[in-house]
Design an enzyme around this catalytic site. Structure first.
Site, PDB file in Angstrom:
ATOM      1  N   CYS A   1      28.812 -62.476 -12.441  1.00  0.00           N
ATOM      2  CA  CYS A   1      27.674 -62.447 -13.339  1.00  0.00           C
ATOM      3  C   CYS A   1      26.800 -61.226 -13.019  1.00  0.00           C
ATOM      4  O   CYS A   1      25.697 -61.361 -12.506  1.00  0.00           O
ATOM      5  CB  CYS A   1      26.901 -63.744 -13.154  1.00  0.00           C
ATOM      6  SG  CYS A   1      25.944 -64.132 -14.580  1.00  0.00           S
TER       7      CYS A   1
ATOM      8  N   TYR B   1      39.468 -52.019   3.138  1.00  0.00           N
ATOM      9  CA  TYR B   1      38.102 -52.368   2.731  1.00  0.00           C
ATOM     10  C   TYR B   1      38.082 -53.180   1.427  1.00  0.00           C
ATOM     11  O   TYR B   1      37.145 -53.072   0.639  1.00  0.00           O
ATOM     12  CB  TYR B   1      37.234 -51.103   2.624  1.00  0.00           C
ATOM     13  CG  TYR B   1      37.246 -50.303   3.909  1.00  0.00           C
ATOM     14  CD1 TYR B   1      36.628 -50.790   5.045  1.00  0.00           C
ATOM     15  CD2 TYR B   1      37.912 -49.077   4.002  1.00  0.00           C
ATOM     16  CE1 TYR B   1      36.664 -50.088   6.244  1.00  0.00           C
ATOM     17  CE2 TYR B   1      37.952 -48.368   5.192  1.00  0.00           C
ATOM     18  CZ  TYR B   1      37.330 -48.884   6.306  1.00  0.00           C
ATOM     19  OH  TYR B   1      37.368 -48.192   7.489  1.00  0.00           O
TER      20      TYR B   1
ATOM     21  N   GLY C   1      38.771 -41.730   9.531  1.00  0.00           N
ATOM     22  CA  GLY C   1      38.195 -41.086   8.348  1.00  0.00           C
ATOM     23  C   GLY C   1      39.149 -40.339   7.452  1.00  0.00           C
ATOM     24  O   GLY C   1      38.733 -39.790   6.423  1.00  0.00           O
TER      25      GLY C   1
ATOM     26  N   GLY D   1      41.893 -46.117   9.905  1.00  0.00           N
ATOM     27  CA  GLY D   1      41.897 -47.455   9.302  1.00  0.00           C
ATOM     28  C   GLY D   1      42.516 -47.342   7.919  1.00  0.00           C
ATOM     29  O   GLY D   1      43.657 -47.724   7.681  1.00  0.00           O
ATOM     30  N   ARG D   2      41.735 -46.726   7.027  1.00  0.00           N
ATOM     31  CA  ARG D   2      42.141 -46.612   5.627  1.00  0.00           C
ATOM     32  C   ARG D   2      43.534 -45.997   5.447  1.00  0.00           C
ATOM     33  O   ARG D   2      44.345 -46.507   4.680  1.00  0.00           O
ATOM     34  CB  ARG D   2      41.108 -45.714   4.913  1.00  0.00           C
ATOM     35  CG  ARG D   2      41.263 -45.658   3.410  1.00  0.00           C
ATOM     36  CD  ARG D   2      40.390 -44.552   2.826  1.00  0.00           C
ATOM     37  NE  ARG D   2      39.048 -44.545   3.330  1.00  0.00           N
ATOM     38  CZ  ARG D   2      38.004 -45.139   2.764  1.00  0.00           C
ATOM     39  NH1 ARG D   2      38.180 -45.809   1.653  1.00  0.00           N
ATOM     40  NH2 ARG D   2      36.805 -45.053   3.305  1.00  0.00           N
TER      41      ARG D   2
ATOM     42  N   TYR E   1      30.447 -47.936  -4.104  1.00  0.00           N
ATOM     43  CA  TYR E   1      30.630 -46.481  -3.881  1.00  0.00           C
ATOM     44  C   TYR E   1      31.097 -45.742  -5.131  1.00  0.00           C
ATOM     45  O   TYR E   1      31.524 -44.601  -5.033  1.00  0.00           O
ATOM     46  CB  TYR E   1      31.690 -46.228  -2.803  1.00  0.00           C
ATOM     47  CG  TYR E   1      31.600 -47.065  -1.566  1.00  0.00           C
ATOM     48  CD1 TYR E   1      30.504 -46.969  -0.710  1.00  0.00           C
ATOM     49  CD2 TYR E   1      32.637 -47.925  -1.210  1.00  0.00           C
ATOM     50  CE1 TYR E   1      30.453 -47.715   0.448  1.00  0.00           C
ATOM     51  CE2 TYR E   1      32.585 -48.669  -0.050  1.00  0.00           C
ATOM     52  CZ  TYR E   1      31.493 -48.568   0.775  1.00  0.00           C
ATOM     53  OH  TYR E   1      31.442 -49.297   1.928  1.00  0.00           O
TER      54      TYR E   1
HETATM   55  N1  LLP Z   1      36.180 -45.372  13.668  1.00  0.00           N
HETATM   56  C1  LLP Z   1      34.885 -45.613  13.436  1.00  0.00           C
HETATM   57  C2  LLP Z   1      33.933 -45.550  14.543  1.00  0.00           C
HETATM   58  C3  LLP Z   1      34.451 -45.959  12.148  1.00  0.00           C
HETATM   59  O1  LLP Z   1      33.169 -46.199  11.932  1.00  0.00           O
HETATM   60  C4  LLP Z   1      35.395 -46.033  11.094  1.00  0.00           C
HETATM   61  C5  LLP Z   1      34.966 -46.414   9.749  1.00  0.00           C
HETATM   62  C6  LLP Z   1      36.736 -45.775  11.388  1.00  0.00           C
HETATM   63  C7  LLP Z   1      37.097 -45.433  12.687  1.00  0.00           C
HETATM   64  C8  LLP Z   1      37.821 -45.861  10.361  1.00  0.00           C
HETATM   65  O2  LLP Z   1      37.631 -44.986   9.300  1.00  0.00           O
HETATM   66  P1  LLP Z   1      38.765 -44.856   8.185  1.00  0.00           P
HETATM   67  O3  LLP Z   1      39.987 -44.199   8.820  1.00  0.00           O
HETATM   68  O4  LLP Z   1      39.093 -46.209   7.694  1.00  0.00           O
HETATM   69  O5  LLP Z   1      38.149 -44.015   7.124  1.00  0.00           O
HETATM   70  N2  LLP Z   1      33.638 -49.430   3.607  1.00  0.00           N
HETATM   71  C9  LLP Z   1      33.825 -47.999   3.398  1.00  0.00           C
HETATM   72  C10 LLP Z   1      34.343 -47.311   4.628  1.00  0.00           C
HETATM   73  C11 LLP Z   1      33.445 -47.480   5.808  1.00  0.00           C
HETATM   74  C12 LLP Z   1      34.034 -46.857   7.034  1.00  0.00           C
HETATM   75  C13 LLP Z   1      33.233 -47.232   8.247  1.00  0.00           C
HETATM   76  N3  LLP Z   1      33.777 -46.736   9.463  1.00  0.00           N
HETATM   77  C14 LLP Z   1      34.772 -47.817   2.223  1.00  0.00           C
HETATM   78  O6  LLP Z   1      35.236 -48.813   1.674  1.00  0.00           O
HETATM   79  O7  LLP Z   1      35.033 -46.696   1.806  1.00  0.00           O
END
Ligand code: LLP
Length: 440
Positions: free
Chosen positions: A360, A389, A247, A291-292, A333
């Site tokens: 479209c 993403y 996150g 992740g991000r 978003y």
């Molecule tokens: N761990 C779990 C259990 C998660 O559900 C997520 C993201 C992560 C780790 C990784 O989070 P990050 O470090 O990437 O923020 N599609 C959305 C983001 C959805 C995230 C879902 N879970 C976007 O494009 O902003």
């Protein structure tokens, strides 16, 4: 546009990883995702260093949902991270890429029977169990196979992180995990006493995504550490691992003020040590799942500008050859991005334009009202920070093929995902209709 990682400017041209963006577009076509491999590796290494993976035996698990071609599985493995997967498809990708199965955390709030069987058969390290249904299925399958599966319980800790509503997952009203306040977790722990083929080794929570504040993580640490103590006292189970989820927020536009990976990691570790000391427990192995923050800034998208529609005193729409099919985040978003024309960096003449996609849909807008150098049809436009993403949420809406993805490093390039062809798009379709039986 802010320059990230190995982006540089030579004359009025933008380079990534030592390669001219204009040339990339000419050589590989557009739309094109470009991954700055060194920046991905650098982010991995910062996490490994500041989360004290070696010193404290902590773990960093890359959240594959952000971007998971087989290339990423290999890279993550080389950098010695663990991997978080959320579906049979992600698991299969990791398996085919040769990623060590014991370093996989298998997430998901509704793993199917097939996915659970696949995970157990492949020897996935940890199942992050989300609900009673899954618990039963794992026990049943492991009993049949005479195996023991290590699991974490996913907890809903009731923390609201400041982020977009759609991606908040830590609050009580959530489809994810066992809630603390309504006794769900206690029930699950009681149930566990009868399960002989499941070993609870950890607890997990994820409080949301694109979070800039460190404070919610510190609250999360406190809740989780107290829970470790309570589980030992009430159920006699030693929780060895505490997974705090992902996150951590990144820069997309000037209004984003992200903290560094170092700040986050150090604050979390310090708090865990302090809290554990205060409540008299040993500090467990800590796990995080970014992740991000590993891939977002390392990815960019190159587009070719097509139609430019100037509606006097209203708006100028600049349409590109991609859009919501390769980046759904602005439509879904209202996410912001920065852009530039790759061979007009530093040009004085600036126009305010809205960058539109080719779908479209009126909502297929990539960037609303942005200032950009004198723009013309045929220019190559880059949107920065599309590494997370973007490709992983891409679709074939309007039957638009998915772009290719290339990695760049030290002036070299490598195709990591081929561009989809029209043939690929219809590959799964059957060319026919149901034959109707006509009764006379
Ligand atoms: N761990 C779990 C259990 C998660 O559900 C997520 C993201 C992560 C780790 C990784 O989070 P990050 O470090 O990437 O923020 N599609 C959305 C983001 C959805 C995230 C879902 N879970 C976007 O494009 O902003």
């Amino acid at each position: 546009m802010k320059l990230h990682g190995n982006m540089s400017i030579q004359g009025s041209n933008l380079y990534i990883g030592g390669y001219s963006c204009l040339e990339l577009a000419q050589n590989y076509g557009t739309p094109l995702y470009v991954v700055d491999e060194d920046l991905v590796r650098q982010n991995c290494r910062e996490y490994m260093k500041y989360f004290k993976v070696k010193e404290n035996n902590n773990r960093v698990a890359y959240a594959g949902k952000a971007f998971l071609p087989m290339y990423m599985c290999k890279l993550i493995d080389e950098e010695k991270l663990y991997l978080d997967v959320v579906s049979g498809g992600e698991l299969y990708t990791a398996y085919k890429a040769g990623f060590p199965m014991e370093k996989i955390l298998f997430h998901g709030n509704n793993k199917t029977i097939d996915e659970i069987e696949m995970g157990i058969n492949l020897g996935v390290g940890i199942f992050v169990v989300d609900n009673y249904y899954e618990l039963d299925l794992i026990e049943r399958k492991c009993r049949e196979e005479n195996k023991t599966q290590e699991i974490y319980f996913r907890i809903t800790p009731g923390i609201e992180a400041h982020t977009h509503d759609y991606i908040k997952t830590g609050q009580i009203d959530s489809k994810f995990g066992f809630a603390l306040v309504n006794g769900d977790l206690n029930n699950a722990l009681e149930k566990l006493q009868n399960y002989k083929h499941i070993e609870l080794v950890g607890i997990h929570a994820h409080i949301g995504s694109q979070i800039f504040d460190i404070e919610p993580y510190l609250d999360e640490v406190d809740i989780m550490m107290n829970l470790v103590k309570k589980i030992k006292e009430s159920f006699g189970i030693s929780i060895k691992e505490v997974d705090l989820g992902g996150g951590i927020g990144v820069y997309y536009t000037k209004k984003d003020k992200p903290r560094t990976i170092k700040d986050f990691c150090e604050a979390i570790i310090k708090r865990a040590e302090r809290t554990c000391h205060e409540i008299g427990i040993k500090v467990p192995t800590l796990v995080i799942e970014p992740g991000r923050s590993i891939v977002a800034n390392a990815g960019s998208t190159l587009y070719t500008v097509g139609s430019i529609k100037d509606i006097k005193n209203v708006r100028t729409y600049v349409s590109v050859d991609g859009g919501m099919t390769d980046n759904i985040r602005p439509s879904l978003y209202q996410a912001g991005y920065e852009c530039a024309i790759v061979n007009k960096i530093g040009y004085d003449k600036i126009n305010q334009v809205t960058v539109a996609g080719k779908c479209c849909e009126s909502g297929d807008i990539l960037i609303t009202d942005t200032n950009i150098m004198d723009i013309q049809s045929g220019d190559i436009l880059i949107t920065a920070s599309t590494g997370a993403y973007g490709y992983s949420m891409a679709s074939n809406y309007n039957k638009i093929p998915k772009p290719a993805v290339i990695a760049v490093k030290d002036g070299n390039t490598k195709i990591i995902c081929k561009r989809q062809s029209y043939e690929d798009i219809i590959e799964l379709e059957v060319n026919g209709v149901l034959e109707l039986e006509l009764n006379d």
